[in-house]
Design a protein around this motif. Structure first.
Motif, PDB file in Angstrom:
ATOM      1  N   ILE A  53       0.835  -1.211   0.000  1.00 38.55           N
ATOM      2  CA  ILE A  53       0.000   0.000   0.000  1.00 38.55           C
ATOM      3  C   ILE A  53       0.868   1.260   0.000  1.00 38.55           C
ATOM      4  O   ILE A  53       0.643   2.198  -0.771  1.00 38.55           O
ATOM      5  N   LEU A  54       1.873   1.273   0.856  1.00 41.98           N
ATOM      6  CA  LEU A  54       2.665   2.503   1.013  1.00 41.98           C
ATOM      7  C   LEU A  54       3.475   2.841  -0.236  1.00 41.98           C
ATOM      8  O   LEU A  54       3.766   4.020  -0.481  1.00 41.98           O
ATOM      9  N   SER A  55       3.842   1.841  -0.994  1.00 45.93           N
ATOM     10  CA  SER A  55       4.718   2.099  -2.151  1.00 45.93           C
ATOM     11  C   SER A  55       3.947   2.154  -3.469  1.00 45.93           C
ATOM     12  O   SER A  55       4.557   2.214  -4.542  1.00 45.93           O
ATOM     13  N   HIS A  56       2.656   2.199  -3.385  1.00 48.56           N
ATOM     14  CA  HIS A  56       1.786   2.205  -4.568  1.00 48.56           C
ATOM     15  C   HIS A  56       2.186   3.289  -5.583  1.00 48.56           C
ATOM     16  O   HIS A  56       2.226   4.473  -5.259  1.00 48.56           O
ATOM     17  N   LYS A  57       2.512   2.862  -6.778  1.00 49.43           N
ATOM     18  CA  LYS A  57       2.871   3.753  -7.905  1.00 49.43           C
ATOM     19  C   LYS A  57       4.085   4.641  -7.654  1.00 49.43           C
ATOM     20  O   LYS A  57       4.278   5.656  -8.322  1.00 49.43           O
ATOM     21  N   MET A  58       4.883   4.277  -6.660  1.00 46.56           N
ATOM     22  CA  MET A  58       5.978   5.148  -6.248  1.00 46.56           C
ATOM     23  C   MET A  58       7.308   4.716  -6.867  1.00 46.56           C
ATOM     24  O   MET A  58       7.613   3.533  -6.916  1.00 46.56           O
ATOM     25  N   GLU A  59       8.090   5.665  -7.301  1.00 43.56           N
ATOM     26  CA  GLU A  59       9.480   5.408  -7.693  1.00 43.56           C
ATOM     27  C   GLU A  59      10.361   5.663  -6.484  1.00 43.56           C
ATOM     28  O   GLU A  59      10.180   6.665  -5.795  1.00 43.56           O
ATOM     29  N   GLY A  60      11.325   4.770  -6.263  1.00 47.32           N
ATOM     30  CA  GLY A  60      12.225   5.000  -5.138  1.00 47.32           C
ATOM     31  C   GLY A  60      12.431   3.737  -4.346  1.00 47.32           C
ATOM     32  O   GLY A  60      12.256   2.627  -4.863  1.00 47.32           O
ATOM     33  N   ILE A  61      12.795   3.918  -3.088  1.00 44.87           N
ATOM     34  CA  ILE A  61      13.086   2.782  -2.210  1.00 44.87           C
ATOM     35  C   ILE A  61      11.839   2.440  -1.402  1.00 44.87           C
ATOM     36  O   ILE A  61      11.198   3.333  -0.851  1.00 44.87           O
TER      37      ILE A  61
END
Lengths: 415, 415
Positions: free
Chosen positions: A137-145
């Protein structure tokens, strides 16, 4: 550390964020009832949070209900209520499918995240969570670590945005039922900033310690002191730091120390007859040592909808029950997504948990007395900011600030 | 100071108290939301309350509702809920008499007090209240000293149990809208113990400062520091000290700082037609600079009782309204006396007050922005004890302790 930090403004879910040219770190101290800060600070073991209080801000903010971890983490990273982002617990009952569905997946998230928007705006984003269950959930669609402490040693560049986490952090992957599970998250944050790997961080801890220890226990005091030391390192690195909690924590015990449980499905069957009720405990998750699936919030599905108001009224006046709403009212009063709650929503008192039937709850794995959350008495949590509030956000903090405004306060609210 | 202090056990309202051979001092810090302690302590200006936290106990306790002064003072001195002692606010509407009746009199008190029982058991009891309005209830059937700071210079042996208060205390009668109004109460307590005039004291302050100043305001910090100094004198005199609050305090403002008021009688008339509703604001009192009769709790009387549930449902989902109960439910959930509430009981949010119509509320006398109380978000308050809890009361403190258990905790709960 020579890094160009992007100060490009970005907008998500109706709010605009204008990040500073310094590292931004938001910390969710899972289960951190304000009493943990009070007591540890009184023993002079929170020098950095004390300095933040003196130089920045400390006050109370209102969390999202139910006062559960994934509900509030979802709110924090989106800046909106569960009614908007759709995550109303770990589980919900899908009546159409006649199935209890787990919501620990971004598939169920109905809003974009601040983290994804920040990464799209050029920030080097890192999200570190203690429990693997939150990572999706927290990294949804996110670029990065995006890593969890629980599975730090499994992180890979392709899937997690980073290799060799243990070497970078300088600590081994911690046991999930430990103080280290949370401390690893903070240590990773420090290491990522030190190494120029991130300048926009969300660090989400776990509440194993708070479930297990009261604020005055030495184990808790030492844990908070160790957290404070890592926060000190973040401050020394020039970060703008905002810390809040997803929910509070209370002992849910009778005066003899035994668990104080109302088994709602049994109660309803005894009063109205068997077979017509399904109680869902949305706190249920795979981490067995925390709470035995017992919190201060359940939802009830009724076979006979015509009975809804009669059942609501009866439940409302049972000792230990504090609030009961029908679906339509819960949508307004508790900010819930209409399709992911029950016909009734039930909250219980400061010292009371609500469950289904005894067979669904195994308390034998607990490491201490039953301490849990989910209801109104775990709704209010602290917010501590490293920098002083500007005048507009001083007003906002004086009204009804929310824990899921923490990115807004940290980014837009400080001078 | 050579005084024989009675340790005779006494019972009142179903609880037994076994007082120690030391002075017992219970302090009600009127309107002391926990944030006042947090912030002042972070600035190192509460050394004695900090020492009490380290050597004794600090935690949160749940007040009585509505979170008003006389409701909670009545609970504290009786040890029971408003359902039992009958004081449900400053005012109630007596339907039989068609009159709004003021309850600031012991005539309305339905339970005996711990103070009266202690005096009957041989303790030298003193009650000192900031506001004269509370003196009658607090001193009900009690032998000993009963004075208010507000009218300290009018105290007489025959009526107040003491002459020459100003000379004994060493301070003049304070203005009621001042920090000194509360400080005088504490100073009187110190002086009475020093002079052997009392060994069992209830010191009830006033919340003018908390209504007027946020916790981080210098005026508030200085006020708490001055209170702490008096508490230090009580500790130095060997007293067993327990401190709590009657209610918390929140800014009730919009983001522009203006009062955030729902005028419930106007709302109901607009929705359901004029003439059928009477809204009572039980916070109403003669002290105009505090809150303009606006708090987060009102009761509603309906001409047409058949409409009760329809009105309840509609009010429940209005933004800013948090809880609405019919009379029977309020008796259970809010622990109210059935004959002294309304057909409906209405609570509002952390930043919202409920009123009747604009003409009933004069905010022009306020000394600051609107800060008030009365609802659920002012229910939780701190409890600080000078001595460590014994094991039974450690359990009790971990469950759902109440602010009106403060005499019980202070007398029976500490080692």
């Amino acid at each position: 550390m020579v890094n160009q930090i992007s100060t490009k403004t970005f907008s998500v879910n109706g709010k605009t964020y204008a990040p500073p040219a310094a590292p931004v770190v938001v910390i969710c101290i899972d289960g951190s009832a304000d009493e943990y800060l009070d007591t540890t600070m009184a023993f002079d073991r929170l020098p950095n949070l004390k300095k933040m209080t003196q130089q920045g801000y400390r006050g109370m903010v209102r969390g999202a209900l139910p006062s559960f971890t994934n509900v509030n983490n979802s709110s924090i990273v989106t800046g909106v209520t569960p009614a908007v982002h759709g995550i109303s617990g770990n589980f919900f009952y899908d009546a159409a499918k006649d199935a209890e569905v787990m919501m620990n997946s971004a598939d169920y998230l109905r809003a974009d995240t601040i983290l994804a928007a920040a990464s799209a705006a050029g920030r080097k984003v890192a999200v570190v969570t203690a429990k693997e269950k939150l990572r999706d959930i927290l990294s949804h669609k996110m670029e990065g670590i995006a890593i969890s402490a629980e599975k730090a040693n499994q992180a890979k560049q392709e899937t997690h945005g980073i290799d060799g986490v243990e070497a970078i952090v300088g600590h081994p992957t911690p046991a999930i039922y430990s103080a280290d599970a949370s401390l690893f998250v903070l240590r990773a944050g420090v290491a990522f900033i030190e190494n120029g790997l991130a300048d926009f961080l969300y660090l989400s801890l776990t509440d194993y310690m708070q479930h297990t220890y009261a604020p005055e226990a030495e184990a808790s005091l030492a844990f908070y002191e160790a957290m404070d030391a890592e926060i000190g390192k973040l401050l020394a690195l020039g970060a703008v730091v905002g810390a809040t909690a997803d929910h509070g924590m209370n002992a849910k015990v009778k005066t003899d120390g035994s668990p104080n449980v109302l088994f709602v499905e049994d109660m309803l069957e005894a009063q109205f007859g068997a077979g017509g009720f399904r109680v869902i405990c949305p706190i249920t998750d795979p981490y067995v040592k925390h709470h035995g699936a017992l919190g201060s919030y359940v939802v009830v599905h009724l076979e006979d909808q015509a009975k809804t108001d009669e059942v609501r009224k009866w439940l409302s006046i049972q000792p230990g029950i504090t609030e009961v709403y029908d679906r339509a009212t819960a949508v307004h009063v508790l900010e819930q997504p209409e399709d992911r709650i029950g016909d009734l929503v039930v909250l219980s008192g400061r010292d009371v948990v609500v469950g289904r039937k005894p067979k669904y709850h195994d308390l034998s794995a607990l490491d201490g007395t039953l301490r849990s959350h989910g209801g109104r008495y775990e709704e209010m949590v602290p917010m501590v900011l490293s920098h002083p509030l500007n005048s507009a956000y001083t007003m906002k903090a004086a009204g009804d600030p929310r824990n899921f405004d923490i990115f807004d306060f940290t980014i837009n609210g400080t001078n």
